[in-house]
Design an enzyme around this catalytic site. Structure first.
Site, mmCIF file in Angstrom:
data_model
loop_
_atom_site.group_PDB
_atom_site.id
_atom_site.type_symbol
_atom_site.label_atom_id
_atom_site.label_comp_id
_atom_site.label_asym_id
_atom_site.label_seq_id
_atom_site.Cartn_x
_atom_site.Cartn_y
_atom_site.Cartn_z
ATOM 1 N N LYS A 159 81.336 -58.243 88.243
ATOM 2 C CA LYS A 159 82.355 -58.029 87.148
ATOM 3 C C LYS A 159 82.687 -59.469 86.732
ATOM 4 O O LYS A 159 83.652 -60.035 87.483
ATOM 5 C CB LYS A 159 83.402 -57.070 87.891
ATOM 6 C CG LYS A 159 84.562 -57.056 87.117
ATOM 7 C CD LYS A 159 85.595 -55.944 87.500
ATOM 8 C CE LYS A 159 86.892 -56.008 86.619
ATOM 9 N NZ LYS A 159 87.700 -54.806 86.906
ATOM 10 N N GLY A 218 90.113 -59.263 80.331
ATOM 11 C CA GLY A 218 90.518 -60.693 80.576
ATOM 12 C C GLY A 218 91.707 -60.995 79.452
ATOM 13 O O GLY A 218 91.835 -62.263 79.394
ATOM 14 N N LYS A 242 86.414 -53.530 95.407
ATOM 15 C CA LYS A 242 86.520 -54.642 94.549
ATOM 16 C C LYS A 242 87.157 -55.686 95.175
ATOM 17 O O LYS A 242 88.193 -55.478 95.733
ATOM 18 C CB LYS A 242 87.042 -54.194 93.209
ATOM 19 C CG LYS A 242 86.817 -55.167 92.182
ATOM 20 C CD LYS A 242 87.737 -55.225 90.942
ATOM 21 C CE LYS A 242 89.295 -55.891 91.458
ATOM 22 N NZ LYS A 242 90.212 -55.839 90.292
ATOM 23 N N ARG A 264 93.325 -53.658 81.212
ATOM 24 C CA ARG A 264 94.231 -53.540 80.053
ATOM 25 C C ARG A 264 93.608 -53.052 78.792
ATOM 26 O O ARG A 264 94.109 -52.248 78.217
ATOM 27 C CB ARG A 264 94.766 -55.154 79.712
ATOM 28 C CG ARG A 264 95.918 -55.438 80.766
ATOM 29 C CD ARG A 264 95.877 -56.752 80.777
ATOM 30 N NE ARG A 264 94.649 -57.526 81.319
ATOM 31 C CZ ARG A 264 94.683 -59.006 81.472
ATOM 32 N NH1 ARG A 264 95.765 -59.509 80.915
ATOM 33 N NH2 ARG A 264 93.833 -59.423 82.008
ATOM 34 N N THR A 280 101.940 -55.781 89.966
ATOM 35 C CA THR A 280 101.471 -55.985 88.505
ATOM 36 C C THR A 280 101.547 -54.661 87.478
ATOM 37 O O THR A 280 101.992 -54.755 86.269
ATOM 38 C CB THR A 280 99.887 -56.081 88.428
ATOM 39 O OG1 THR A 280 99.704 -57.189 89.061
ATOM 40 C CG2 THR A 280 99.344 -55.958 87.087
ATOM 41 N N ASP A 336 93.323 -50.464 89.281
ATOM 42 C CA ASP A 336 94.034 -51.111 90.804
ATOM 43 C C ASP A 336 94.998 -51.984 90.579
ATOM 44 O O ASP A 336 95.053 -52.946 91.420
ATOM 45 C CB ASP A 336 92.555 -51.762 91.303
ATOM 46 C CG ASP A 336 92.021 -52.877 90.526
ATOM 47 O OD1 ASP A 336 91.862 -52.756 89.332
ATOM 48 O OD2 ASP A 336 91.913 -53.977 90.888
ATOM 49 N N SER A 388 97.912 -54.004 91.399
ATOM 50 C CA SER A 388 98.854 -53.831 92.691
ATOM 51 C C SER A 388 100.226 -53.557 92.005
ATOM 52 O O SER A 388 100.685 -53.453 91.078
ATOM 53 C CB SER A 388 98.855 -55.181 93.389
ATOM 54 O OG SER A 388 99.141 -56.217 92.363
ATOM 55 N N GLU A 430 84.056 -60.008 91.767
ATOM 56 C CA GLU A 430 84.489 -60.161 90.648
ATOM 57 C C GLU A 430 84.942 -61.782 90.645
ATOM 58 O O GLU A 430 86.192 -62.018 90.964
ATOM 59 C CB GLU A 430 85.912 -59.417 90.340
ATOM 60 C CG GLU A 430 86.518 -59.781 89.004
ATOM 61 C CD GLU A 430 87.673 -58.881 88.836
ATOM 62 O OE1 GLU A 430 87.989 -57.655 89.597
ATOM 63 O OE2 GLU A 430 88.430 -58.964 87.506
ATOM 64 N N LYS A 476 90.293 -51.343 95.436
ATOM 65 C CA LYS A 476 90.438 -52.798 95.512
ATOM 66 C C LYS A 476 90.835 -53.250 97.017
ATOM 67 O O LYS A 476 91.717 -52.639 97.326
ATOM 68 C CB LYS A 476 91.635 -53.266 94.506
ATOM 69 C CG LYS A 476 91.864 -54.664 94.367
ATOM 70 C CD LYS A 476 93.124 -55.301 94.555
ATOM 71 C CE LYS A 476 94.048 -54.577 93.958
ATOM 72 N NZ LYS A 476 94.132 -55.277 92.599
HETATM 73 C C1 5MM Z 1 93.810 -53.831 86.817
HETATM 74 O O1 5MM Z 1 94.153 -55.016 87.154
HETATM 75 C C2 5MM Z 1 93.450 -55.771 88.233
HETATM 76 C C3 5MM Z 1 94.421 -56.748 89.095
HETATM 77 O O2 5MM Z 1 95.381 -56.254 89.840
HETATM 78 P P1 5MM Z 1 96.473 -57.283 90.601
HETATM 79 O O3 5MM Z 1 96.404 -58.652 89.813
HETATM 80 O O4 5MM Z 1 97.718 -56.593 90.397
HETATM 81 O O5 5MM Z 1 95.967 -57.468 91.789
HETATM 82 C C4 5MM Z 1 92.276 -56.531 88.026
HETATM 83 O O6 5MM Z 1 91.610 -57.250 89.002
HETATM 84 C C5 5MM Z 1 91.469 -55.993 86.975
HETATM 85 O O7 5MM Z 1 90.785 -55.179 87.816
HETATM 86 C C6 5MM Z 1 90.735 -57.111 86.548
HETATM 87 O O8 5MM Z 1 91.305 -58.089 86.191
HETATM 88 C C7 5MM Z 1 90.069 -56.607 85.065
HETATM 89 O O9 5MM Z 1 91.240 -56.112 84.465
HETATM 90 P P2 5MM Z 1 91.417 -56.668 82.892
HETATM 91 O O10 5MM Z 1 92.682 -56.274 82.278
HETATM 92 O O11 5MM Z 1 91.102 -58.055 82.675
HETATM 93 O O12 5MM Z 1 90.224 -55.777 82.056
#
Ligand code: 5MM
Length: 338
Positions: free
Chosen positions: A216, A259, A133, A289, A26, A21, A23, A174, A94
């Site tokens: 989350k 994270g 989310k 990530r 990102t 998700d 944006s 989250e 999201k």
């Molecule tokens: C996939 O990244 C999401 C964030 O997107 P934006 O910052 O662009 O809104 C983020 O919410 C993600 O779902 C969570 O942080 C988990 O991602 P990680 O990379 O921490 O596992």
């Protein structure tokens, strides 16, 4: 399916959630880091490669999409949410509008997006989303997170979750305590305790049915700049203890964010948590990530080599699927090389 059944399916043993998700901003950063231009087409192309992979059926219980992707069609003409459902996974969306500077605080953030949310949710539901989310972020520093930040984000998360259940979808809640900084693991534990407590106070106040939610959270980790490193046993013990003390037992599923952990760290720590999990919580992953990094690098080398990218993604999803059952091991990581 009831909200509780959806939440349980998203987090079922052996499966977890793919957080795709990002944006547009990102995603642009992620693509730029591997030398690919970010366009509507490249964003879809990479994501579709993952959604078409074999791993979806077996290891991915749900996919969190960004608004743009929920409205796109796959190369064979079906909508992206239909493609995900066809692959035995659940599409989600999201719905927050991002973390913005919190008025009255120079360094902290408040997540926005409540205005007009009821109407947006109705549309997302029609487009096929079954869950949503909303992410709140808390940084650890000398004077923060402040009570103001903890309370205002908890309030927003609860109002969001109540609206989502009204629209018959499962809210993923989250609250992310960021890893940035030199704080130690005990500080992360204390801050996460305060954050979770306030979130559940507000969720209760807003009459959210916890059985139809997924949490989350972050794992309990030392800050990325902390000199004192922690081993997997300490991380798992403190994380599980924090969840047991602060998350009501009615919550069916807990799906961690990665994270900033490496792919292997994220799998190793999740596995260790499940090895000692003596609760009824389904404990799994909701990684962005830590599920996509290697696949993205592979894709950037040859965007036409779909099977290679899918092989890399299948492996990562399988490893995390095993971690969600406490069945992962360092040795299994070698499988891909073989
Ligand atoms: C996939 O990244 C999401 C964030 O997107 P934006 O910052 O662009 O809104 C983020 O919410 C993600 O779902 C969570 O942080 C988990 O991602 P990680 O990379 O921490 O596992």
């Amino acid at each position: 399916m009831s909200l509780e059944e959806i939440a349980k399916k998203m987090c079922a043993k052996g499966r977890g959630i793919l957080a795709a998700d990002e944006s547009t901003g990102t995603m642009e950063k992620r693509l730029k880091s591997v030398g690919i231009e970010s366009t509507e087409k490249t964003r879809l192309n990479f994501r579709e490669t993952l959604f078409q992979s074999k791993a979806m059926k077996e290891f991915i219980g749900g996919v969190i999409l960004f608004d743009e992707t929920l409205r796109q069609k796959s190369s064979n003409g079906i909508s992206i949410p239909d493609l995900i459902s066809k692959n035995n996974s659940i599409p989600g969306i999201k719905v927050d509008k991002g973390a913005k500077l919190l008025a009255g605080s120079n360094e902290e953030k408040i997540t926005e997006g409540l205005d007009g949310l009821r109407e947006r949710l109705m549309e997302y539901n029609k487009l096929g989303a079954k869950f949503t989310k909303w992410r709140a972020v808390y940084s650890i520093g000398k004077n923060h997170p402040s009570t103001q930040c903890i309370k205002s984000n908890a309030h927003a998360l609860a109002r969001y979750a109540a609206l989502v259940q009204e629209a018959d979808m499962v809210p993923i809640v989250e609250p992310e305590v960021l890893m940035d900084g030199d704080h130690d693991i005990n500080t992360c534990y204390k801050v996460t305790t305060n954050v979770l407590n306030e979130c559940y106070n507000e969720l209760e106040l807003h009459k959210v049915d916890l059985k139809g939610t997924v949490l989350k959270p972050n794992m309990i980790l030392p800050g990325s700049e902390c000199k004192k490193k922690s081993n997997k046993e300490e991380i798992a013990k403190m994380t599980l203890e924090c969840l047991k003390k602060n998350v009501p037992s009615m919550v069916p599923g807990i799906a961690f964010l990665s994270g900033g952990q490496t792919e292997i760290e994220a799998s190793r720590n999740l596995n260790q948590i499940n090895l000692i999990n003596d609760t009824n919580f389904l404990i799994t992953f909701s990684y962005g990530r830590a599920l996509q990094q290697s696949a993205l690098k592979t894709w950037s080398k040859d965007t036409k080599n779909v099977s290679k990218v899918q092989e890399v993604f299948n492996h990562r999803a399988k490893m995390n699927g095993l971690s969600s059952k406490g069945a992962w091991s360092e040795n299994l990581e070698k499988e891909i090389a073989a």
